[in-house]
Scaffold this motif. Structure first.
Motif, PDB file in Angstrom:
ATOM      1  N   LEU A  10      29.143  37.818  30.572  1.00 18.53           N
ATOM      2  CA  LEU A  10      28.671  37.401  31.889  1.00 18.53           C
ATOM      3  C   LEU A  10      27.458  36.485  31.718  1.00 18.53           C
ATOM      4  O   LEU A  10      26.470  36.858  31.085  1.00 18.53           O
ATOM      5  CB  LEU A  10      28.278  38.627  32.719  1.00 18.53           C
ATOM      6  CG  LEU A  10      27.731  38.371  34.113  1.00 18.53           C
ATOM      7  CD1 LEU A  10      28.767  37.671  34.992  1.00 18.53           C
ATOM      8  CD2 LEU A  10      27.282  39.678  34.739  1.00 18.53           C
ATOM      9  N   ASN A  13      26.794  33.537  37.094  1.00 21.09           N
ATOM     10  CA  ASN A  13      27.921  33.915  37.947  1.00 21.09           C
ATOM     11  C   ASN A  13      29.272  33.487  37.357  1.00 21.09           C
ATOM     12  O   ASN A  13      30.240  33.295  38.075  1.00 21.09           O
ATOM     13  CB  ASN A  13      27.749  33.359  39.371  1.00 21.09           C
ATOM     14  CG  ASN A  13      27.673  31.856  39.413  1.00 21.09           C
ATOM     15  OD1 ASN A  13      27.473  31.188  38.405  1.00 21.09           O
ATOM     16  ND2 ASN A  13      27.826  31.305  40.602  1.00 21.09           N
ATOM     17  N   LEU A  15      32.102  34.660  34.404  1.00 16.29           N
ATOM     18  CA  LEU A  15      32.558  35.658  33.449  1.00 16.29           C
ATOM     19  C   LEU A  15      33.466  34.936  32.450  1.00 16.29           C
ATOM     20  O   LEU A  15      34.586  34.543  32.785  1.00 16.29           O
ATOM     21  CB  LEU A  15      33.325  36.785  34.150  1.00 16.29           C
ATOM     22  CG  LEU A  15      33.722  37.950  33.258  1.00 16.29           C
ATOM     23  CD1 LEU A  15      32.491  38.697  32.755  1.00 16.29           C
ATOM     24  CD2 LEU A  15      34.641  38.900  33.996  1.00 16.29           C
ATOM     25  N   LEU A  31      32.466  33.809  39.743  1.00 17.58           N
ATOM     26  CA  LEU A  31      32.377  35.018  40.563  1.00 17.58           C
ATOM     27  C   LEU A  31      31.810  34.714  41.948  1.00 17.58           C
ATOM     28  O   LEU A  31      30.752  35.193  42.330  1.00 17.58           O
ATOM     29  CB  LEU A  31      31.530  36.064  39.841  1.00 17.58           C
ATOM     30  CG  LEU A  31      32.074  36.489  38.487  1.00 17.58           C
ATOM     31  CD1 LEU A  31      31.104  37.408  37.785  1.00 17.58           C
ATOM     32  CD2 LEU A  31      33.441  37.129  38.627  1.00 17.58           C
ATOM     33  N   CYS A  34      34.713  36.613  45.797  1.00 19.29           N
ATOM     34  CA  CYS A  34      35.630  37.545  45.149  1.00 19.29           C
ATOM     35  C   CYS A  34      35.224  38.982  45.454  1.00 19.29           C
ATOM     36  O   CYS A  34      34.126  39.240  45.947  1.00 19.29           O
ATOM     37  CB  CYS A  34      35.674  37.299  43.633  1.00 19.29           C
ATOM     38  SG  CYS A  34      34.141  37.628  42.786  1.00 19.29           S
ATOM     39  N   ILE A  36      34.986  42.814  43.699  1.00 17.62           N
ATOM     40  CA  ILE A  36      34.974  43.613  42.484  1.00 17.62           C
ATOM     41  C   ILE A  36      35.309  45.034  42.933  1.00 17.62           C
ATOM     42  O   ILE A  36      34.599  45.603  43.763  1.00 17.62           O
ATOM     43  CB  ILE A  36      33.581  43.596  41.803  1.00 17.62           C
ATOM     44  CG1 ILE A  36      32.989  42.195  41.730  1.00 17.62           C
ATOM     45  CG2 ILE A  36      33.634  44.298  40.469  1.00 17.62           C
ATOM     46  CD1 ILE A  36      33.773  41.186  40.944  1.00 17.62           C
ATOM     47  N   ILE A  46      38.954  42.176  39.578  1.00 14.13           N
ATOM     48  CA  ILE A  46      38.343  41.059  40.279  1.00 14.13           C
ATOM     49  C   ILE A  46      39.475  40.353  41.014  1.00 14.13           C
ATOM     50  O   ILE A  46      40.448  39.931  40.394  1.00 14.13           O
ATOM     51  CB  ILE A  46      37.652  40.079  39.305  1.00 14.13           C
ATOM     52  CG1 ILE A  46      36.557  40.786  38.519  1.00 14.13           C
ATOM     53  CG2 ILE A  46      37.099  38.874  40.064  1.00 14.13           C
ATOM     54  CD1 ILE A  46      35.943  39.939  37.418  1.00 14.13           C
ATOM     55  N   LEU A  73      28.560  42.742  37.973  1.00 18.33           N
ATOM     56  CA  LEU A  73      29.381  41.670  38.544  1.00 18.33           C
ATOM     57  C   LEU A  73      29.124  41.500  40.034  1.00 18.33           C
ATOM     58  O   LEU A  73      29.131  40.380  40.547  1.00 18.33           O
ATOM     59  CB  LEU A  73      30.859  41.944  38.270  1.00 18.33           C
ATOM     60  CG  LEU A  73      31.263  41.883  36.799  1.00 18.33           C
ATOM     61  CD1 LEU A  73      32.689  42.378  36.616  1.00 18.33           C
ATOM     62  CD2 LEU A  73      31.094  40.496  36.222  1.00 18.33           C
ATOM     63  N   LYS A  74      28.879  42.595  40.736  1.00 18.70           N
ATOM     64  CA  LYS A  74      28.582  42.499  42.171  1.00 18.70           C
ATOM     65  C   LYS A  74      27.254  41.788  42.415  1.00 18.70           C
ATOM     66  O   LYS A  74      27.070  41.152  43.440  1.00 18.70           O
ATOM     67  CB  LYS A  74      28.569  43.886  42.808  1.00 18.70           C
ATOM     68  CG  LYS A  74      29.952  44.445  43.005  1.00 18.70           C
ATOM     69  CD  LYS A  74      29.933  45.779  43.702  1.00 18.70           C
ATOM     70  CE  LYS A  74      31.342  46.276  43.952  1.00 18.70           C
ATOM     71  NZ  LYS A  74      31.380  47.564  44.655  1.00 18.70           N
ATOM     72  N   SER A  77      26.863  37.054  41.975  1.00 19.77           N
ATOM     73  CA  SER A  77      27.240  35.912  42.806  1.00 19.77           C
ATOM     74  C   SER A  77      26.019  35.179  43.359  1.00 19.77           C
ATOM     75  O   SER A  77      24.948  35.750  43.552  1.00 19.77           O
ATOM     76  CB  SER A  77      28.131  36.362  43.971  1.00 19.77           C
ATOM     77  OG  SER A  77      27.361  37.002  44.958  1.00 19.77           O
TER      78      SER A  77
END
Length: 119
Positions: A10, A13, A15, A31, A34, A36, A46, A73-74, A77
């Motif tokens: 990562l 933003n 991946l 990202l 999207c 997650i 995703i 991941l959240k 962005s």
């Protein structure tokens, strides 16, 4: 629905994903816009809001590792970072009475205003 072993990294933003035996990425997911979702104990996905059929599933070594990836991941962005900046900007302004972005000459930019979206 073919399972493939990949390494992921990562960066802000994006991946990036790699074959296990190569140093260069074979692809990247932006990202933005999207979802997650935690699917199973060690699995998350995703999916993209504008392309719901485009879905990527990832299996982790443990449930703890899976939860760490989902949370990271959240937060990755641009929209999450923008909202965080606005929140902290408002908190600093409440505490000090000064807009912290004013010294940079960017306090009036629409991307830093609540309720507006940068396209």
């Amino acid at each position: 629905a073919v399972l493939k072993k990949r390494l992921v990294k990562l960066v802000v933003n994006f991946l990036f994903y790699f074959r296990t035996d190569e140093a260069e990425p074979i692809g990247a997911l932006l990202l933005e816009h999207c979802r997650i979702t935690k699917e199973e104990e060690n699995v998350f996905s995703i999916s993209f809001i504008e392309e719901p059929e485009r879905k990527y599933c990832f299996e982790c070594a443990s449930e703890e590792q899976c939860q760490e990836w989902v949370e990271a991941l959240k937060r990755a962005s641009y929209e999450f970072l923008r909202r965080s900046l606005i929140f902290y900007r408002n908190e600093i302004q409440k505490m000090t009475g000064k807009d912290p972005l004013e010294q940079y000459g960017i306090s009036e930019e629409t991307r830093f205003q609540l309720g507006t979206h940068q396209q």
